[in-house]
Scaffold this motif. Structure first.
Motif, PDB file in Angstrom:
ATOM      1  N   ASP A 170       0.812  -1.217   0.000  1.00 18.47           N
ATOM      2  CA  ASP A 170       0.000   0.000   0.000  1.00 18.47           C
ATOM      3  C   ASP A 170       0.850   1.274   0.000  1.00 18.47           C
ATOM      4  OD1 ASP A 170       0.967  -0.481   2.546  1.00 18.47           O
ATOM      5  OD2 ASP A 170      -0.894   0.015   3.584  1.00 18.47           O
ATOM      6  N   ALA A 171       2.087   1.175  -0.512  1.00 16.76           N
ATOM      7  CA  ALA A 171       3.020   2.311  -0.462  1.00 16.76           C
ATOM      8  C   ALA A 171       2.495   3.544  -1.187  1.00 16.76           C
ATOM      9  CB  ALA A 171       4.380   1.911  -1.035  1.00 16.76           C
ATOM     10  N   VAL A 172       1.907   3.375  -2.361  1.00 19.18           N
ATOM     11  CA  VAL A 172       1.475   4.528  -3.158  1.00 19.18           C
ATOM     12  C   VAL A 172       0.448   5.356  -2.390  1.00 19.18           C
ATOM     13  CG1 VAL A 172       0.270   5.248  -5.258  1.00 19.18           C
ATOM     14  CG2 VAL A 172       2.006   3.455  -5.380  1.00 19.18           C
ATOM     15  N   TYR A 173      -0.569   4.706  -1.896  1.00 20.90           N
ATOM     16  CA  TYR A 173      -1.662   5.405  -1.216  1.00 20.90           C
ATOM     17  C   TYR A 173      -1.154   6.215  -0.023  1.00 20.90           C
ATOM     18  CZ  TYR A 173      -6.071   6.156   1.259  1.00 20.90           C
ATOM     19  OH  TYR A 173      -7.135   6.726   1.907  1.00 20.90           O
ATOM     20  N   TYR A 174      -0.336   5.588   0.822  1.00 20.11           N
ATOM     21  CA  TYR A 174       0.068   6.260   2.059  1.00 20.11           C
ATOM     22  C   TYR A 174       1.199   7.264   1.857  1.00 20.11           C
ATOM     23  CZ  TYR A 174      -3.360   3.665   4.577  1.00 20.11           C
ATOM     24  OH  TYR A 174      -4.568   3.184   5.022  1.00 20.11           O
ATOM     25  N   MET A 175       2.051   7.045   0.883  1.00 21.48           N
ATOM     26  CA  MET A 175       3.063   8.073   0.597  1.00 21.48           C
ATOM     27  C   MET A 175       2.399   9.329   0.037  1.00 21.48           C
ATOM     28  SD  MET A 175       6.430   6.067  -0.671  1.00 21.48           S
ATOM     29  CE  MET A 175       7.183   7.598  -1.183  1.00 21.48           C
ATOM     30  N   LYS A 176       1.404   9.130  -0.829  1.00 20.60           N
ATOM     31  CA  LYS A 176       0.687  10.290  -1.364  1.00 20.60           C
ATOM     32  C   LYS A 176      -0.046  11.036  -0.252  1.00 20.60           C
ATOM     33  CE  LYS A 176       0.142   8.961  -6.174  1.00 20.60           C
ATOM     34  NZ  LYS A 176      -0.785   8.718  -7.293  1.00 20.60           N
ATOM     35  N   ARG A 177      -0.587  10.311   0.711  1.00 19.50           N
ATOM     36  CA  ARG A 177      -1.262  10.955   1.853  1.00 19.50           C
ATOM     37  C   ARG A 177      -0.252  11.746   2.700  1.00 19.50           C
ATOM     38  NH1 ARG A 177      -6.425   9.696   3.067  1.00 19.50           N
ATOM     39  NH2 ARG A 177      -6.165  10.199   5.276  1.00 19.50           N
ATOM     40  N   LEU A 178       0.928  11.160   2.927  1.00 18.54           N
ATOM     41  CA  LEU A 178       1.964  11.873   3.682  1.00 18.54           C
ATOM     42  C   LEU A 178       2.342  13.173   2.982  1.00 18.54           C
ATOM     43  CD1 LEU A 178       4.183   8.858   4.769  1.00 18.54           C
ATOM     44  CD2 LEU A 178       3.080  10.490   6.332  1.00 18.54           C
ATOM     45  N   ASN A 179       2.371  13.135   1.662  1.00 18.61           N
ATOM     46  CA  ASN A 179       2.705  14.320   0.884  1.00 18.61           C
ATOM     47  C   ASN A 179       1.561  15.330   0.876  1.00 18.61           C
ATOM     48  OD1 ASN A 179       2.516  15.378  -2.326  1.00 18.61           O
ATOM     49  ND2 ASN A 179       4.395  15.823  -1.208  1.00 18.61           N
TER      50      ASN A 179
ATOM     51  N   GLN B 143      19.231   4.525 -13.952  1.00 21.24           N
ATOM     52  CA  GLN B 143      18.774   5.541 -13.009  1.00 21.24           C
ATOM     53  C   GLN B 143      17.575   6.308 -13.578  1.00 21.24           C
ATOM     54  OE1 GLN B 143      22.283   7.871 -12.176  1.00 21.24           O
ATOM     55  NE2 GLN B 143      23.313   6.160 -11.155  1.00 21.24           N
ATOM     56  N   LYS B 144      17.645   6.650 -14.857  1.00 22.29           N
ATOM     57  CA  LYS B 144      16.525   7.358 -15.494  1.00 22.29           C
ATOM     58  C   LYS B 144      15.272   6.487 -15.518  1.00 22.29           C
ATOM     59  CE  LYS B 144      19.202  10.486 -18.426  1.00 22.29           C
ATOM     60  NZ  LYS B 144      18.861  11.730 -17.763  1.00 22.29           N
ATOM     61  N   LEU B 145      15.464   5.189 -15.765  1.00 25.33           N
ATOM     62  CA  LEU B 145      14.319   4.278 -15.774  1.00 25.33           C
ATOM     63  C   LEU B 145      13.707   4.149 -14.375  1.00 25.33           C
ATOM     64  CD1 LEU B 145      15.602   1.487 -18.190  1.00 25.33           C
ATOM     65  CD2 LEU B 145      13.854   3.230 -18.657  1.00 25.33           C
ATOM     66  N   ARG B 146      14.544   4.114 -13.351  1.00 24.12           N
ATOM     67  CA  ARG B 146      14.018   4.059 -11.979  1.00 24.12           C
ATOM     68  C   ARG B 146      13.241   5.334 -11.669  1.00 24.12           C
ATOM     69  NH1 ARG B 146      16.022   0.986  -7.186  1.00 24.12           N
ATOM     70  NH2 ARG B 146      14.498  -0.323  -8.230  1.00 24.12           N
ATOM     71  N   THR B 147      13.792   6.485 -12.011  1.00 24.76           N
ATOM     72  CA  THR B 147      13.098   7.754 -11.779  1.00 24.76           C
ATOM     73  C   THR B 147      11.760   7.755 -12.498  1.00 24.76           C
ATOM     74  OG1 THR B 147      15.205   8.926 -11.533  1.00 24.76           O
ATOM     75  CG2 THR B 147      13.262  10.269 -12.045  1.00 24.76           C
ATOM     76  N   GLN B 148      11.745   7.289 -13.730  1.00 24.37           N
ATOM     77  CA  GLN B 148      10.511   7.206 -14.519  1.00 24.37           C
ATOM     78  C   GLN B 148       9.490   6.316 -13.812  1.00 24.37           C
ATOM     79  OE1 GLN B 148      11.028   6.164 -18.742  1.00 24.37           O
ATOM     80  NE2 GLN B 148       9.394   4.672 -18.477  1.00 24.37           N
ATOM     81  N   ASN B 149       9.928   5.161 -13.319  1.00 20.10           N
ATOM     82  CA  ASN B 149       9.052   4.226 -12.630  1.00 20.10           C
ATOM     83  C   ASN B 149       8.471   4.862 -11.361  1.00 20.10           C
ATOM     84  OD1 ASN B 149       9.435   1.132 -10.813  1.00 20.10           O
ATOM     85  ND2 ASN B 149       7.775   1.622 -12.205  1.00 20.10           N
ATOM     86  N   LEU B 150       9.320   5.516 -10.558  1.00 21.04           N
ATOM     87  CA  LEU B 150       8.851   6.140  -9.322  1.00 21.04           C
ATOM     88  C   LEU B 150       7.872   7.281  -9.609  1.00 21.04           C
ATOM     89  CD1 LEU B 150      12.153   6.159  -7.233  1.00 21.04           C
ATOM     90  CD2 LEU B 150      10.143   4.690  -6.912  1.00 21.04           C
ATOM     91  N   ASN B 151       8.160   8.076 -10.627  1.00 25.19           N
ATOM     92  CA  ASN B 151       7.258   9.171 -10.981  1.00 25.19           C
ATOM     93  C   ASN B 151       5.916   8.656 -11.476  1.00 25.19           C
ATOM     94  OD1 ASN B 151       9.104  11.131 -10.254  1.00 25.19           O
ATOM     95  ND2 ASN B 151       9.865  11.425 -12.332  1.00 25.19           N
ATOM     96  N   LEU B 152       5.939   7.565 -12.227  1.00 27.21           N
ATOM     97  CA  LEU B 152       4.699   6.973 -12.726  1.00 27.21           C
ATOM     98  C   LEU B 152       3.855   6.430 -11.571  1.00 27.21           C
ATOM     99  CD1 LEU B 152       3.025   6.070 -15.215  1.00 27.21           C
ATOM    100  CD2 LEU B 152       4.280   3.919 -15.127  1.00 27.21           C
TER     101      LEU B 152
ATOM    102  N   PHE C  62       4.168   7.096  -8.093  1.00 25.69           N
ATOM    103  CA  PHE C  62       3.907   7.976  -6.959  1.00 25.69           C
ATOM    104  C   PHE C  62       3.626   9.424  -7.344  1.00 25.69           C
ATOM    105  CE2 PHE C  62       6.489   4.453  -5.432  1.00 25.69           C
ATOM    106  CZ  PHE C  62       5.801   4.055  -4.301  1.00 25.69           C
ATOM    107  N   GLY C  63       3.933   9.799  -8.575  1.00 24.21           N
ATOM    108  CA  GLY C  63       3.803  11.182  -9.009  1.00 24.21           C
ATOM    109  C   GLY C  63       5.128  11.914  -8.856  1.00 24.21           C
ATOM    110  N   GLU C  64       5.342  12.916  -9.692  1.00 26.31           N
ATOM    111  CA  GLU C  64       6.612  13.650  -9.676  1.00 26.31           C
ATOM    112  C   GLU C  64       6.711  14.614  -8.504  1.00 26.31           C
ATOM    113  OE1 GLU C  64       7.714  15.452 -13.418  1.00 26.31           O
ATOM    114  OE2 GLU C  64       6.783  13.796 -14.524  1.00 26.31           O
TER     115      GLU C  64
END
Length: 193
Positions: free
Chosen positions: A72-81, A101-110, A112-114
């Motif tokens: 449930d990382a996405v939901y609660y990290m977005k709430r923390l933000n 590194q660019k691919l990881r950044t892309q994955n995280l942004n997709l 969790f949001g930028e």
């Protein structure tokens, strides 16, 4: 800094690296021999050196752009933000390959949001995080990690470490809180129930 920054590992904390890597290995024809083993060599029946080679291959592949989120990382990290104003610094021992590194950044942004990220700190595959964590010494920042050794280093440096629970760290019996779900991490950080 401590009031609005949370330090996070990526694999096993934000993303389900273990699942994706296991699929990668099964696709190559290697069955999982020991699901509780943290060491990849032990998990698939290789020497530690062979296991590290497969991890490097996977981390440098395009697969790293498609890791699923952990629980449930996405939901609660977005709430923390959104509700508490936290920004995140991702500290990850991925690869020195700038394309990985660019691919990881892309994955995280997709996932969790930028807007929730303040920094991405990339280290070599399997690299220790001691030196990077030392830059945050005595800030009291939360440090969310799945490897007890890294969590303990953070604690010794004056961070508020939290361990994400997995089978591979089930034997940890130290004082750092260990939580299975991000819901519980969220409650621990915010004091909410």
């Amino acid at each position: 800094m401590k009031d609005n920054i949370i330090l996070v590992d990526c694999d096993g904390v934000l993303c389900d690296w273990e699942y994706a890597f296991t699929q990668f290995m099964h696709h190559k024809g290697f069955p999982t021999l020991d699901t509780s083993a943290y060491n990849i060599g032990s998990r698939f029946g290789f020497t530690p050196e062979q296991g590290h080679t497969f991890v490097e291959e996977f981390n440098d592949s395009a697969a790293i752009a498609f890791l699923p989120p952990l629980r449930d990382a996405v939901y609660y990290m977005k709430r923390l933000n959104m509700f508490h104003g936290y920004k995140f610094h991702c500290i990850t021992s991925l690869s020195t390959n700038k394309y990985a590194q660019k691919l990881r950044t892309q994955n995280l942004n997709l996932l969790f949001g930028e807007g929730i990220w303040d920094d991405y700190i990339y280290l070599g595959c399997g690299a220790d995080k001691d030196e990077v964590l030392a830059k945050y010494k005595d800030t009291g920042c939360y440090w969310v990690e799945d490897k007890p050794k890294n969590a303990e280093v953070g604690q010794e440096l004056g961070l508020n470490s939290i361990i994400v629970a997995h089978e591979h760290n089930a034997s940890y019996n130290g004082e750092i809180p260990r939580f299975w779900k991000w819901k519980h991490i969220y409650n621990h950080i915010t004091g909410e129930e």
